[in-house]
Each structure stands twice: as structure tokens, then as C-alpha cells.
Design an enzyme around this catalytic site. Structure first.
Site, PDB file in Angstrom:
ATOM      1  N   LYS A  94     -35.110 -21.432 -17.332  1.00 50.56           N
ATOM      2  CA  LYS A  94     -34.380 -20.604 -16.379  1.00 50.56           C
ATOM      3  C   LYS A  94     -32.900 -20.471 -16.726  1.00 50.56           C
ATOM      4  O   LYS A  94     -32.242 -19.544 -16.283  1.00 50.56           O
ATOM      5  CB  LYS A  94     -34.583 -21.111 -14.951  1.00 50.56           C
ATOM      6  CG  LYS A  94     -34.049 -22.473 -14.665  1.00 50.56           C
ATOM      7  CD  LYS A  94     -34.250 -22.773 -13.178  1.00 50.56           C
ATOM      8  CE  LYS A  94     -33.539 -24.052 -12.806  1.00 50.56           C
ATOM      9  NZ  LYS A  94     -33.756 -24.418 -11.427  1.00 50.56           N
ATOM     10  N   ARG A  95     -32.401 -21.392 -17.529  1.00 50.78           N
ATOM     11  CA  ARG A  95     -30.982 -21.313 -17.918  1.00 50.78           C
ATOM     12  C   ARG A  95     -30.771 -20.328 -19.071  1.00 50.78           C
ATOM     13  O   ARG A  95     -29.661 -19.892 -19.321  1.00 50.78           O
ATOM     14  CB  ARG A  95     -30.459 -22.678 -18.356  1.00 50.78           C
ATOM     15  CG  ARG A  95     -30.443 -23.690 -17.253  1.00 50.78           C
ATOM     16  CD  ARG A  95     -29.122 -23.665 -16.498  1.00 50.78           C
ATOM     17  NE  ARG A  95     -29.283 -24.270 -15.194  1.00 50.78           N
ATOM     18  CZ  ARG A  95     -28.539 -23.983 -14.139  1.00 50.78           C
ATOM     19  NH1 ARG A  95     -27.569 -23.102 -14.222  1.00 50.78           N
ATOM     20  NH2 ARG A  95     -28.755 -24.573 -12.985  1.00 50.78           N
TER      21      ARG A  95
END
Ligand code: GLU
Length: 509
Positions: A265-266
């Protein structure tokens, strides 16, 4: 014997926003269900209350709805197998855990968190860093296998906290056939005695997942590869209950664009593309950007996602949702991880933008603009600009000159390409245009050709200064189309304005 009806489920945990990998899992479930006239269920797996994130469930439902892949059974959607949120089913799991203890497949364990830490520490000191609660160690722990039945009874009567653990047998090969990976064999010596039921009265993911899939009559479990290590335990659980195991299909991982590791998700914010379907604001106020807010059409996003791990076996790349339904099969889902390609994602968006009707694009564009432009003008703007745009907003950033006169003129063209002779030549061209009765693109083009032929000039000698005067820019859509769009009066006024501005600029230089 008739085949069981197809019932599949998407079972997210509301621990945050739905990553695009999760949307792909939902999509494949949706496609599989539709293809087989089955039912697509959504179940919220919130047994781990410590990881519960408020707003996540609404986010998931909203994201699926934006993608156009809504389940037909689930929280707020109805269905005969509810409730569809595990915390609302809390009371039903304990008897199942008890059933497993009674039939010898599971046992009570009374070890405290401190006991477990101590065991791990001791094992580490003895050179065994990966201590596990399993068939070898359970005999030296506090549980209903090692303790006397009186002791166990006493502890339960006293209200001592306990968990229920799976009694993983020693040295047994567990086999199952994954619909994507083929036969998988795992020896139980590599598996520990997983907790099935916690001291807080909640089941763990494993127990709840199996009980729910069984009681919801799920025929196929289609989920991410990260759940493959749990599958042998699940197979054993079905066996322990004497239930038929649904068919299992574990989808390949989504990898970073360079293929190095799982897309996390980063990555999105780090590498400059969204990894979430829609914007998500964390409780700390951090915004993770979404495809929706970045201007992607849901159809493009879904088409792109479908290809991350599946292919139709043909060269066709553009598929509507209905076409995906008919083309999709688990046999064509690959085992290998699927590399996410942000450029290809933009390409899909570009294709969908181009194939969208001008009038529909105009409505979308109108929503993005503050001004009061009439829809038929915007429709024309979209027609002229859509080949050059990826997102609706590009139609405006690239094509604003159609509705607003230029205030600046591309410097490079003014400096390098505007010669002495350009001004008188463009004045002549202006007069030519002024004399035209019919200002259609085709007619302006005919006039233009005879104008340059008569003077034995190349196209660029007139066309690029003409473009500069009218649009202020060095490139853009056809000048004949632009002339028709603006009409004679506006075109001539822009030429006059441009000529006087450029003359003034040149005089200063
Ligand atoms: N709750 C699990 C998740 O968050 C579901 C795994 C499964 O589909 O069995 O992905």
C-alpha cells in the site's frame, strides 16, 4: 448427481481500505459467479477486533459499487445466509469449537501469554528460534491433552481463560487440488496447533472462515496467494467436521512494477500511482489516493485489473465487464505473480476515454469546470481533444484555448520560427480566411492548400504561425477543425490579436 450451485464469496477484513489486489480478488469472484449463474457473496471478517478500522467496511462497499462489481448477498444487501458480518455471528462459533474438542480434533489450552513467551525464550536459548505449539511440544504445555481430565474440568469451572487449538496430527500428508496450482501436498510436521477459538469468546479467522464457508454453502473459495499457507489447516478442518471442502483457488500475487516483491500500500505514493480504488483518509488524516479521484473510469480500472493474473488467450485487450464474464475462467489464471504496470493502466484509461461518446465526456467535463459552458460546445471540445487526452481533466488542460483566447504565445515558436516574412504572409492568409463564405474545416483546408501551393510554400510555413496566433501553442488538433469550431469572426479576431502581440514582442526583442 447434479452440480452444486456456484456460490463464491469475497471475505475482506475491515482493517483498512481495500488494496487493488483485494479488488482483483473481488473481481475474479464476481466474474466466476456471473459466468456460472452463481451468487457472489460478501462477508466481513472482523473477528480480530484489535485490527478493526472504523469506516473500512463502508469504504469496501463503496469501492465495489464504484467498480460495478457489487455482490448480491452481504451486509445491507440481504440474503438467506446472514448475518454476513462475523462479529454479528459471534454466538454460533463456540459449539463448532466444542464439537472439534469432543471428536478429538482440537483441545483446550490454558497457557497464558507469559507461559508462551517463556517457552519461546527457553527454546531460543537452546538454539531453536522457531518454537511452535505442535504435536511435539503440546505434551509439555498446559492443555487438555497433557493435563488430567479433572484438572481440565476444574480450570474450566474456575473460569480460567483458555483457547481451543487444532490438534494437528504428526507426520500426515495433507493433499488438496488447487484450481490454479494443481496438487498441493503439505506434511503436518510443518504445521502448528493453530488457535481456533480465543479466550475472548471469538473464533479466529481459521475457524470462522471454515464454519461460514460451510454454512453459507460456498462452492469455490477464490482468494489471494497469501492464504495458501492456511489452506492445509482449512482442509483438515473440513475433514475434522466431516464436511465437504469447497474447491480452492489461490490467485497469484500482485508484484511491484519492477517485479521485486509484493505491491504494497505504500508503493503507490512512493512510485506515483494509486494502489487503492478510491481515496482513503486514515485516522491520522493521511490521504491515500484512489483511481476514482485520479480520474480513471471504473471500466478501465477493472479491465486493467482483470489482466493482472489472467489472460483470454487471444490478443484482445479491451473487454467490457460482460465480455470479461464470458471470457473468464480459472484455467487461464496464472500461477506466477502479476507485475503491475502503471503505464499500461494509463493506456487502458486512454482507450476508454477515446471510446466514450463525446456528449457523455462533455457531461463529465462540465462537472470538473466551474464556468458555465453549454453542453453542445463542450461536446465539440471533447470531440476535438479526446485523442490527445488520457483523463477528462486533460481535455481541459490541453484544450482550454478552444474557449479562451490565448494570453501567451509559445516562446520557442515566436523566437525561432517567426521570421520577417511571417507577419505579411499571415496577414495575407487572414484576408484569404476573411473572404471565405463557408468556414467548415473541409473548406478552410481547401483554401489553405491553394494558398500555399500558389506561393510554393511548405505546410509548416503557414500552419505553425497560424496555430500560434489562434491557440498560442506549438501543437494541437487539426487547425481546420479548430477554425470551424471557433468560426470566422473569432478566428480573425484571434489572428489580429496574435499579430499585434507578437509584433510588439518582436519590437522589444
Ligand atoms: N479475511 C481474509 C482476508 O482478509 C479472507 C481470506 C479468505 O478469503 O479466506 O483477506
Amino acid at each position: 448427481m447434479s452440480e452444486k450451485p456456484v456460490r463464491v464469496r469475497f471475505a475482506p477484513s475491515p482493517t483498512g481500505p481495500l488494496h487493488m489486489g483485494g479488488v482483483r480478488t473481488a473481481l475474479y469472484n464476481y466474474l466466476f459467479a456471473k459466468k456460472h449463474n452463481g451468487t457472489f457473496v460478501i462477508r466481513i471478517e472482523d473477528t480480530d477486533q484489535t485490527r478493526f478500522v472504523p469506516g473500512a467496511q463502508d469504504y469496501i462497499m463503496d469501492a465495489l459499487s464504484w467498480c460495478g462489481i457489487m455482490p448480491t448477498e452481504g451486509p445491507g444487501l440481504g440474503g438467506d445466509f446472514g448475518p454476513y458480518v462475523q462479529s454479528e455471528r459471534k454466538e454460533m462459533y463456540r459449539p463448532y469449537a466444542e464439537q472439534l474438542v469432543e471428536n478429538g480434533s482440537a483441545y483446550y489450552a490454558f497457557d497464558s501469554a507469559e507461559d508462551l513467551t517463556e517457552m519461546r525464550e527457553q527454546a531460543k536459548q537452546m538454539g531453536m528460534p522457531n518454537w511452535q505449539y505442535n504435536s511435539v511440544t503440546r505434551g509439555s504445555m498446559k492443555n487438555s491433552v497433557s493435563l488430567s481430565s479433572d484438572d481440565v474440568k476444574q480450570r474450566i469451572e474456575n473460569g480460567d481463560p483458555y483457547v481451543v487449538r487444532m490438534k494437528m496430527p504428526r507426520n500426515v500428508d495433507i493433499r488438496f487440488e488447487d484450481e490454479i496450482r494443481g496438487w498441493v501436498v503439505v506434511n503436518t510436521n510443518n504445521l502448528d496447533d493453530k488457535v481456533l477459538f480465543k479466550s475472548d469468546g471469538m473464533p479466529t479467522y481459521h475457524l470462522a472462515n471454515i464454519v461460514d464457508d460451510h454454512t453459507m454453502e460456498i462452492s469455490h473459495v477464490i482468494r489471494g496467494e497469501e492464504w495458501l499457507p492456511s489452506a492445509p489447516l482449512h482442509v483438515m478442518l473440513y475433514d475434522a467436521f466431516g464436511w465437504e471442502c469447497p474447491k480452492l483457488a489461490h490467485l497469484p500475487l500482485l508484484l511491484k512494477p519492477d517485479g521485486n516483491g509484493k505491491l504494497s500500500k505504500r508503493d503507490g505514493d512512493r512510485l506515483g500511482f494509486p494502489v487503492f480504488p478510491t481515496n482513503w483518509k486514515s485516522s491520522e488524516g493521511e490521504i491515500f489516493s484512489g483511481y476514482r479521484e485520479n480520474g480513471y473510469f471504473p471500466e478501465a480500472f477493472i479491465n486493467m485489473l482483470a489482466f493482472l493474473g489472467w489472460n483470454p488467450g487471444t490478443t484482445q485487450e479491451l473487454f467490457s465487464l460482460e465480455e470479461l464474464v464470458s471470457a473468464f475462467s480459472l484455467e487461464r489464471v496464472s500461477k506466477a505473480g502479476a507485475k503491475f504496470d502503471p503505464d499500461k493502466t494509463k493506456w487502458f484509461q486512454q482507450q476508454y476515454l477515446r471510446s466514450t461518446d463525446d456528449a457523455i465526456l462533455a457531461e463529465k467535463l462540465a462537472k470538473e469546470l466551474d464556468g458555465n459552458y453549454d453542453l453542445s460546445t463542450l461536446t465539440h471540445v471533447c470531440r476535438l481533444m479526446k485523442e490527445r487526452a488520457t483523463f477528462v481533466k486533460d481535455i481541459w488542460t490541453e484544450g482550454a484555448f478552444l474557449l479562451e483566447r490565448p494570453t501567451t504565445y509559445d516562446e520557442k515558436t515566436v523566437n525561432k520560427r517567426w521570421k520577417e516574412a511571417t507577419t505579411p504572409l499571415l496577414k495575407e492568409w487572414r484576408e484569404e480566411l476573411a473572404g471565405l463564405e463557408d468556414f467548415s474545416a473541409a473548406n478552410v483546408e481547401v483554401a489553405f492548400k491553394s494558398f500555399i501551393e500558389a506561393r510554393e510554400l511548405g505546410v509548416g510555413a503557414v500552419l505553425s504561425p497560424f496555430r500560434l496566433l489562434i491557440t498560442g501553442q506549438a501543437a494541437g488538433p487539426s487547425m481546420f477543425d479548430i477554425s470551424e469550431f471557433l468560426g470566422k469572426e473569432e478566428s480573425l479576431e484571434r489572428i489580429d490579436l496574435g499579430l499585434s502581440t507578437i509584433q510588439a514582442l518582436k519590437a522589444q526583442a
